[in-house]
Design an enzyme around this catalytic site. Structure first.
Site, PDB file in Angstrom:
ATOM      1  N   LYS A  50      40.052  38.265  49.695  1.00 35.82           N
ATOM      2  CA  LYS A  50      40.102  39.615  49.118  1.00 35.82           C
ATOM      3  C   LYS A  50      41.507  40.197  49.235  1.00 35.82           C
ATOM      4  O   LYS A  50      41.974  40.901  48.342  1.00 35.82           O
ATOM      5  CB  LYS A  50      39.119  40.523  49.857  1.00 35.82           C
ATOM      6  CG  LYS A  50      37.723  40.583  49.267  1.00 35.82           C
ATOM      7  CD  LYS A  50      36.972  41.742  49.915  1.00 35.82           C
ATOM      8  CE  LYS A  50      35.485  41.644  49.679  1.00 35.82           C
ATOM      9  NZ  LYS A  50      34.754  42.664  50.440  1.00 35.82           N
ATOM     10  N   GLU A  71      31.505  44.490  52.605  1.00 35.03           N
ATOM     11  CA  GLU A  71      32.362  45.636  52.920  1.00 35.03           C
ATOM     12  C   GLU A  71      32.960  46.128  51.606  1.00 35.03           C
ATOM     13  O   GLU A  71      33.492  45.322  50.828  1.00 35.03           O
ATOM     14  CB  GLU A  71      33.486  45.247  53.886  1.00 35.03           C
ATOM     15  CG  GLU A  71      34.339  46.444  54.273  1.00 35.03           C
ATOM     16  CD  GLU A  71      35.530  46.101  55.168  1.00 35.03           C
ATOM     17  OE1 GLU A  71      36.301  47.028  55.472  1.00 35.03           O
ATOM     18  OE2 GLU A  71      35.693  44.929  55.536  1.00 35.03           O
ATOM     19  N   ARG A 106      30.692  28.224  53.462  1.00 36.40           N
ATOM     20  CA  ARG A 106      31.249  29.030  52.368  1.00 36.40           C
ATOM     21  C   ARG A 106      31.369  28.208  51.092  1.00 36.40           C
ATOM     22  O   ARG A 106      31.427  26.986  51.117  1.00 36.40           O
ATOM     23  CB  ARG A 106      32.650  29.528  52.744  1.00 36.40           C
ATOM     24  CG  ARG A 106      32.671  30.538  53.851  1.00 36.40           C
ATOM     25  CD  ARG A 106      34.094  30.919  54.192  1.00 36.40           C
ATOM     26  NE  ARG A 106      34.715  31.638  53.092  1.00 36.40           N
ATOM     27  CZ  ARG A 106      35.578  32.634  53.254  1.00 36.40           C
ATOM     28  NH1 ARG A 106      35.934  33.015  54.455  1.00 36.40           N
ATOM     29  NH2 ARG A 106      36.100  33.240  52.228  1.00 36.40           N
TER      30      ARG A 106
END
Length: 553
Positions: free
Chosen positions: A267, A32, A257
C-alpha cells in the site's frame, strides 16, 4: 469459497462445528482505511465471506481505524464499494473506533493487574532495549512503576497532557521471550490527530496488535483469518484476549498471501505511485487495486474464480498475471459482443467499388453465443485497416496486404492491393485496392482461396475512438531484493507501460456506456473507460489480448 474445494481452514471450521467447540461461524474482513484494496485483499475477502457463507455463518466488514494520521473517509467509501462490487454483503458494518472506550477500559484493567505500565522511553530507545533474535531485551527503567502511578499517567495521557511520543503504554510480558512480539509491546501511543470517525475526542490511540484481538472478541468472531505475517503475533493476540478477560475467545488462523508477478502490492508503494503522479490515480488500470482492475475491465466473477484457483495454504506465492487474464477471457468469451476496431488506421480506397454506394453486411454479435443475435456493418468505397496489416516488402509467410496480394476482409469481400500512395517523406498514406464482387462473405464462394483475413471499418461511418494498451508497470520481479543495492522500486517502473493510440470503431457502437465490454477482432477484450470516455469519443482499456500460452493445470 466453492463448496467442493477443501482446504485446511475449512477442515478446522468443520471440525470445530462437529466437535461442538463452536455452534456457529463468524468471520470478519478487517481492512485499515489507509489506501485502496488490491488483489491480495480480494483473496481475504473471498476466503472470509466465502467460508462464512458455506457454513451458514456471517461476516462483518470492520475498519481497523486505529491510526488517524494515515486514514481517510475516501478509503472507507472505496473499500465498501469494492467489497460489494466483488459480490459480497456484510452482516454488520463496524469500526475499531466504535470500541475505543472499551479498549481504554481493558487497558486500565491490565494496569490494575500489573500487566501494563506507562513508559517514558523514546521510540528509538524502546527499539534499542528490545534486543535481537539472538539476544534478550533489556527492561525499561519505568517497568516497575506502581499501578497507581501508571493509572494516573495513563489518564493524563488521555486528557492530552503529554506531547506525541512523550509516553506510551506497554504490556508487561517478558523481555527475554524468544518471540520479540512478547517483549513488552506498546499498547497505546499519544497522537494529537483528528480521527475520521471520532473527531478530536481522543488523543491516544491503541496499537493494532492490542486493538485487533479485542475487536474480534467484542464482535464474537469465531475464526480470525489473516495472512501469515501475523503468525508470530498469535501468542500476543491470545495474551490480550486472555489478560483483558474477554468472554469470547476467537481463534486466529493464518493463510499465505497472494502476490502477482511484476506488480507492486505494498500500500505504501502504491500510494507513492499515486502521490507522485506516475499513475492516473488509485484506479489506474496498471495497478492491482480492485478499482484499477475494475476500470481495466476485469469482472467480479473473473477475480473470484482466480482467487479460488490459487487455493488456500500456509505458503505465500507469486502467481503469474497470465492466470488472472485466463479467467477474464473465460468469463468474457460468451458475454462480450464481437466487433471491429482499428487502432492504428491506414486508409484504403476500393477503386472499382461504386461511389456513393453503401452496403449493410450481416455479422453475428458473438459466434460463441448465437442468442446474442446479429449486427449490421456498413461497407463502402473507403475503409480503414490496421497499419500493421500492410507491408511493402513483406517477409515469407506474410499473408496480409502487400502490392499484388489478395486478402479477405472479415465479413465482406476479397480485396487486392494495386497501388501504394506515399507522402513527401516516403511514408505510406493510402492504398488503392480493387475488390471482387463475387467473393462476398456468406455467399459460399469457392472460386479461389486466400490465406489472410484482416479486419476493417468503413471510413464514412466509423466513429473515432481512443485505445489504451497496457504492459506490466514493474519491469523486474526482483525489485524488492535489489532495493538493498541503493535502488528503489521506482527504478523498475516500466516507462512503456501505457500506449495510447487513436483509431476507429464500428458505427453500431454509438450508444455504448462506461464499463461495456467488447472483443475487438484480433486485438483482444476491451472495456469502456469510465474516467476518460466522452460522448464525442469513447476510450477503451485493453483488458487482455485474445491468446495466451497459459494453460490451467
Amino acid at each position: 469459497m466453492e463448496h467442493n474445494s477443501s482446504n485446511f481452514i475449512r477442515t478446522i471450521i468443520k471440525e470445530d462445528l462437529e466437535s461442538g467447540k463452536r455452534d456457529h461461524v463468524v468471520t470478519r474482513f478487517p481492512p485499515e482505511p489507509n489506501g485502496y484494496l488490491h488483489i491480495g485483499h480480494a483473496k481475504s475477502i473471498v476466503i472470509n465471506f466465502g467460508l462464512a457463507d458455506d457454513f451458514k455463518g456471517k461476516t462483518h466488514l470492520r475498519f481497523d481505524d486505529t491510526n488517524p494520521l494515515k486514514e481517510d473517509q475516501e478509503y472507507v467509501d472505496a473499500i465498501k464499494e469494492d467489497v460489494q462490487w466483488l459480490g459480497y454483503e456484510w452482516e454488520e458494518l463496524r469500526f475499531a473506533s466504535d470500541y475505543f472506550e472499551e479498549m481504554y477500559d481493558r487497558a486500565v484493567l491490565l494496569i490494575k493487574k500489573g500487566k501494563a505500565y506507562v513508559d517514558d522511553l523514546t521510540a528509538d530507545q524502546i527499539r534499542e532495549y528490545r534486543g535481537t533474535l539472538t539476544e534478550p531485551g533489556k527492561e525499561s527503567p519505568y517497568r516497575n512503576r506502581a499501578a497507581e502511578e501508571n493509572l494516573d499517567l495513563f489518564e493524563r495521557m488521555r486528557k492530552g497532557e503529554f506531547a506525541n511520543g512523550e509516553k506510551v503504554l506497554r504490556a508487561k510480558i517478558d523481555m527475554a521471550s524468544p518471540n520479540i512480539n512478547l517483549r513488552d509491546p506498546v499498547l497505546y501511543r499519544v497522537s494529537h490527530a483528528s480521527h475520521h470517525n471520532t473527531g478530536d475526542k481522543w488523543c491516544i490511540y491503541p496499537m493494532y496488535a492490542f486493538a485487533h484481538p479485542l475487536e474480534d472478541a467484542i464482535e464474537g468472531v469465531t475464526h480470525s483469518l489473516c495472512t501469515t505475517e501475523f503468525e508470530d503475533q498469535r501468542p500476543l493476540y491470545n495474551w490480550v484476549v486472555e489478560q483483558c478477560e474477554m468472554k469470547h475467545q476467537p481463534q486466529q488462523i493464518e493463510f499465505g498471501r497472494l502476490n502477482l508477478s511484476n506488480t507492486v502490492m505494498s500500500k505504501r508503494k502504491l500510494k507513492q505511485l499515486v502521490d507522485e503522479g506516475i499513475v492516473d490515480g488509485w484506479d489506474d488500470p496498471r495497478l492491482p487495486t480492485i478499482s484499477g482492475l475494475r476500470r481495466k475491465g476485469y469482472t467480479p466473477a473473473a477475480i473470484r474464480e482466480f482467487v479460488k484457483e490459487t487455493g488456500v495454504s500456509k505458503g505465500s506465492a507469486v502467481v503469474d498475471e497470465a492466470m488472472l487474464e485466463h479467467f477474464a477471457r473465460e468469463d468474457l468469451k460468451l458475454t462480450a459482443p464481437r466487433t471491429m476496431g482499428i487502432l492504428k488506421p491506414l486508409k484504403i480506397v476500393i477503386t472499382n467499388y461504386p461511389e456513393g454506394q453503401v452496403e449493410w453486411l450481416d455479422a453475428e454479435i458473438n459466434p460463441e453465443n448465437p442468442e446474442m443475435g446479429m449486427r449490421k456493418i456498413p461497407f463502402s468505397r473507403e475503409i480503414y485497416v490496421e497499419q500493421e496489416d500492410f507491408m511493402e516488402n513483406p517477409p515469407k509467410k506474410y499473408f496480409r496486404l502487400f502490392p499484388g496480394n489478395e486478402v479477405r476482409l472479415k465479413h465482406a469481400y476479397f480485396i487486392k492491393c494495386e497501388e501504394v500512395i506515399k507522402d513527401d517523406n516516403g511514408e505510406v498514406m493510402e492504398l488503392r485496392c480493387t475488390y471482387d464482387p463475387e467473393t462476398k462473405s456468406g455467399t459460399g464462394f469457392t472460386g479461389r482461396k486466400v490465406k489472410g483475413t484482416i479486419h476493417w471499418v468503413d471510413a464514412k461511418h466509423a466513429l473515432p475512438a481512443e485505445f489504451r494498451l497496457y504492459e506490466p508497470l514493474i519491469s523486474d520481479t526482483e525489485e524488492e531484493a535489489d532495493e538493498t543495492a541503493g535502488k528503489t522500486f521506482l527504478d523498475y517502473v516500466n516507462q512503456n507501460s501505457l500506449e495510447i493510440v487513436q483509431g476507429f470503431i464500428e458505427p453500431n457502437m454509438e450508444n455504448i456506456e462506461p464499463h461495456d465490454k467488447f472483443q475487438f477482432f484480433r486485438h483482444g477484450y476491451f472495456n469502456v473507460d469510465p474516467k476518460h470516455t466522452t460522448k464525442e469519443k469513447p476510450v477503451f482499456n485493453r483488458i487482455v489480448s485474445l491468446k495466451s500460452s497459459f494453460k490451467l493445470k
